[in-house]
Design an enzyme around this catalytic site. Structure first.
Site, PDB file in Angstrom:
ATOM      1  N   SER A   1     -27.822 -36.797  44.435  1.00 30.86           N
ATOM      2  CA  SER A   1     -26.747 -36.971  45.417  1.00 30.86           C
ATOM      3  C   SER A   1     -26.442 -35.626  46.082  1.00 30.86           C
ATOM      4  CB  SER A   1     -25.470 -37.478  44.736  1.00 30.86           C
ATOM      5  OG  SER A   1     -24.399 -37.363  45.650  1.00 30.86           O
TER       6      SER A   1
ATOM      7  N   HIS B   1     -29.794 -39.273  47.806  1.00 26.12           N
ATOM      8  CA  HIS B   1     -28.654 -40.198  47.840  1.00 26.12           C
ATOM      9  C   HIS B   1     -27.540 -39.535  48.637  1.00 26.12           C
ATOM     10  CE1 HIS B   1     -26.223 -43.549  46.285  1.00 26.12           C
ATOM     11  NE2 HIS B   1     -25.259 -42.684  46.117  1.00 26.12           N
TER      12      HIS B   1
ATOM     13  N   ASP C   1     -23.778 -39.781  49.853  1.00 26.66           N
ATOM     14  CA  ASP C   1     -22.484 -40.437  49.573  1.00 26.66           C
ATOM     15  C   ASP C   1     -21.532 -40.274  50.742  1.00 26.66           C
ATOM     16  OD1 ASP C   1     -22.994 -39.554  46.228  1.00 26.66           O
ATOM     17  OD2 ASP C   1     -22.625 -41.588  46.934  1.00 26.66           O
TER      18      ASP C   1
ATOM     19  N   MET D   1     -17.932 -41.172  52.498  1.00 20.08           N
ATOM     20  CA  MET D   1     -16.584 -41.548  52.038  1.00 20.08           C
ATOM     21  C   MET D   1     -15.588 -41.518  53.190  1.00 20.08           C
ATOM     22  SD  MET D   1     -16.564 -39.317  48.560  1.00 20.08           S
ATOM     23  CE  MET D   1     -17.871 -39.516  47.365  1.00 20.08           C
TER      24      MET D   1
ATOM     25  N   HIS E   1     -25.123 -44.422  50.814  1.00 19.98           N
ATOM     26  CA  HIS E   1     -24.131 -45.202  50.057  1.00 19.98           C
ATOM     27  C   HIS E   1     -22.803 -45.153  50.803  1.00 19.98           C
ATOM     28  CE1 HIS E   1     -21.591 -45.229  46.064  1.00 19.98           C
ATOM     29  NE2 HIS E   1     -21.362 -46.290  46.809  1.00 19.98           N
TER      30      HIS E   1
ATOM     31  N   MET F   1     -19.172 -45.741  51.040  1.00 20.13           N
ATOM     32  CA  MET F   1     -17.936 -46.036  50.307  1.00 20.13           C
ATOM     33  C   MET F   1     -16.823 -46.129  51.339  1.00 20.13           C
ATOM     34  SD  MET F   1     -18.653 -43.480  47.131  1.00 20.13           S
ATOM     35  CE  MET F   1     -19.971 -42.588  47.954  1.00 20.13           C
TER      36      MET F   1
ATOM     37  N   MET G   1     -22.078 -48.778  39.988  1.00 22.81           N
ATOM     38  CA  MET G   1     -21.337 -47.525  39.834  1.00 22.81           C
ATOM     39  C   MET G   1     -20.973 -47.357  38.362  1.00 22.81           C
ATOM     40  SD  MET G   1     -21.292 -46.101  42.722  1.00 22.81           S
ATOM     41  CE  MET G   1     -20.222 -44.722  42.250  1.00 22.81           C
TER      42      MET G   1
ATOM     43  N   GLY H   1     -15.783 -41.694  44.436  1.00 21.05           N
ATOM     44  CA  GLY H   1     -14.903 -40.773  45.160  1.00 21.05           C
ATOM     45  C   GLY H   1     -15.237 -39.327  44.867  1.00 21.05           C
TER      46      GLY H   1
ATOM     47  N   GLY I   1     -17.923 -36.470  42.585  1.00 22.19           N
ATOM     48  CA  GLY I   1     -19.000 -36.172  41.651  1.00 22.19           C
ATOM     49  C   GLY I   1     -18.404 -35.506  40.414  1.00 22.19           C
ATOM     50  N   GLY I   2     -19.239 -35.306  39.412  1.00 21.14           N
ATOM     51  CA  GLY I   2     -18.824 -34.559  38.231  1.00 21.14           C
ATOM     52  C   GLY I   2     -17.983 -35.329  37.229  1.00 21.14           C
TER      53      GLY I   2
ATOM     54  N   ASP J   1     -25.236 -44.966  39.587  1.00 22.01           N
ATOM     55  CA  ASP J   1     -24.671 -43.806  40.275  1.00 22.01           C
ATOM     56  C   ASP J   1     -23.372 -43.364  39.602  1.00 22.01           C
ATOM     57  OD1 ASP J   1     -23.464 -43.360  43.732  1.00 22.01           O
ATOM     58  OD2 ASP J   1     -23.446 -42.036  42.003  1.00 22.01           O
ATOM     59  N   GLY J   2     -23.446 -42.142  39.028  1.00 20.78           N
ATOM     60  CA  GLY J   2     -22.194 -41.585  38.514  1.00 20.78           C
ATOM     61  C   GLY J   2     -22.311 -41.093  37.093  1.00 20.78           C
TER      62      GLY J   2
ATOM     63  N   GLY K   1     -26.039 -36.243  40.706  1.00 22.11           N
ATOM     64  CA  GLY K   1     -25.568 -35.177  41.585  1.00 22.11           C
ATOM     65  C   GLY K   1     -25.439 -33.894  40.773  1.00 22.11           C
TER      66      GLY K   1
HETATM   67  C1  DX5 Z   1     -19.048 -40.931  43.427  1.00 22.19           C
HETATM   68  C2  DX5 Z   1     -20.382 -40.404  43.877  1.00 22.19           C
HETATM   69  C3  DX5 Z   1     -21.001 -39.684  42.695  1.00 22.19           C
HETATM   70  C4  DX5 Z   1     -22.258 -38.989  43.038  1.00 22.19           C
HETATM   71  C5  DX5 Z   1     -22.970 -38.576  41.767  1.00 22.19           C
HETATM   72  O1  DX5 Z   1     -18.415 -41.480  44.495  1.00 22.19           O
HETATM   73  O2  DX5 Z   1     -21.210 -41.464  44.307  1.00 22.19           O
HETATM   74  O3  DX5 Z   1     -21.245 -40.654  41.712  1.00 22.19           O
HETATM   75  O4  DX5 Z   1     -23.076 -39.811  43.749  1.00 22.19           O
HETATM   76  O5  DX5 Z   1     -22.248 -37.568  41.241  1.00 22.19           O
HETATM   77  P1  DX5 Z   1     -22.441 -37.055  39.741  1.00 22.19           P
HETATM   78  O6  DX5 Z   1     -23.903 -37.220  39.380  1.00 22.19           O
HETATM   79  O7  DX5 Z   1     -22.037 -35.617  39.820  1.00 22.19           O
HETATM   80  O8  DX5 Z   1     -21.561 -37.924  38.932  1.00 22.19           O
HETATM   81 ZN    ZN Z   2     -23.227 -42.786  45.574  1.00 23.43          ZN
END
Ligand code: DX5
Ligand code: ZN
Length: 219
Positions: free
Chosen positions: A11, A36, A38, A40, A69, A71, A140, A145, A147-148, A178-179, A200
């Site tokens: 990501s 990927h 993201d 938002m 993606h 969102m 998900m 919303g 990462g991390g 994802d996530g 990510g």
């Molecule tokens: C959330 C994002 C995250 C991202 C991945 O909205 O979609 O999930 O892609 O982030 P990590 O791998 O840092 O959780």
């Molecule tokens: Zn995503």
């Protein structure tokens, strides 16, 4: 049932937002095939990331597959812009109230592959009407919303259920997660039937992203 090659889709959200092209270059140099992206809107998720203009600027710099993606509360209003900007796949959420089936069809008419996404708390049955008509299902494993965040283990059961439906009905969609994906939890997602993994933070923090990429192919 077609079995898909295992793909790591880093990501770009976790990249350096002051130099996103650098994140793309790292992916290209690590043997990555998908990025990927993201997107938002600050409504469906409490954050903002980047828009079609950023994708259009990155498009000519790489051959990576743009896994986009959305969102967004109103993704149907933005799919043309993201298709035009160079998306290869556009995934949309099942939660907001908009014409989902029509939007999935329109994404394909625009020349992109389509995907349906569900959040950790959304019942997996909500996907059933759309499964015959999608190229990708995204589960998900964090509340979208940011990462991390930490991986929500209970979502593995949803991955398994979707994989079972895919086998039973011979659906041909890719199954993506994802996530909070890391080297430590990715195998449990693969065992549940996932073939496409968004990472990510763990990708950009990895000491050897190319080795991580190769490892995923062996799952
Ligand atoms: C959330 C994002 C995250 C991202 C991945 O909205 O979609 O999930 O892609 O982030 P990590 O791998 O840092 O959780
Ligand atoms: Zn995503």
């Amino acid at each position: 049932m077609e079995s898909y090659s295992k793909i790591l889709a880093p990501s770009l959200l976790a990249g350096d937002h002051g130099n996103l092209a650098e994140g793309i270059r790292l992916m290209d140099d690590s043997g990555i095939e998908w990025v990927h992206l993201d997107i938002m809107d600050g409504h469906f998720v409490p954050n903002l990331s980047f828009g079609p203009q950023t994708l259009a600027a990155l498009r000519p710099r790489t051959k990576l597959f743009f896994d986009t993606h959305l969102m967004l509360d109103n993704p149907h209003k933005y799919i043309e812009a993201f298709a035009k900007a160079g998306s290869d796949l556009i995934s949309i959420h099942v939660e907001p109230d908009y014409p989902i089936a029509e939007t999935l069809k329109r994404i394909r008419e625009l020349g992109c592959k389509n995907g349906i996404v569900l959040n950790p708390k959304t019942p997996v049955a909500s996907l059933l009407p759309f499964l015959p008509d999608v190229d990708l299902v995204l589960v998900m494993s964090v509340q979208p919303g940011f990462g991390g965040q930490s991986f929500q283990k209970h979502t593995i059961e949803k991955m398994r259920q979707i994989h079972d439906w895919r086998k039973q009905h011979g659906y041909r969609f890719r199954l993506e997660v994802d996530g909070g994906i890391t080297r430590d939890n990715i195998a449990s997602c693969a065992q549940a039937g996932v073939d496409t993994f968004v990472a990510g933070t763990s990708f950009f923090k990895d000491k050897d992203p190319a080795a991580f990429t190769r490892f995923v192919k062996t799952l």
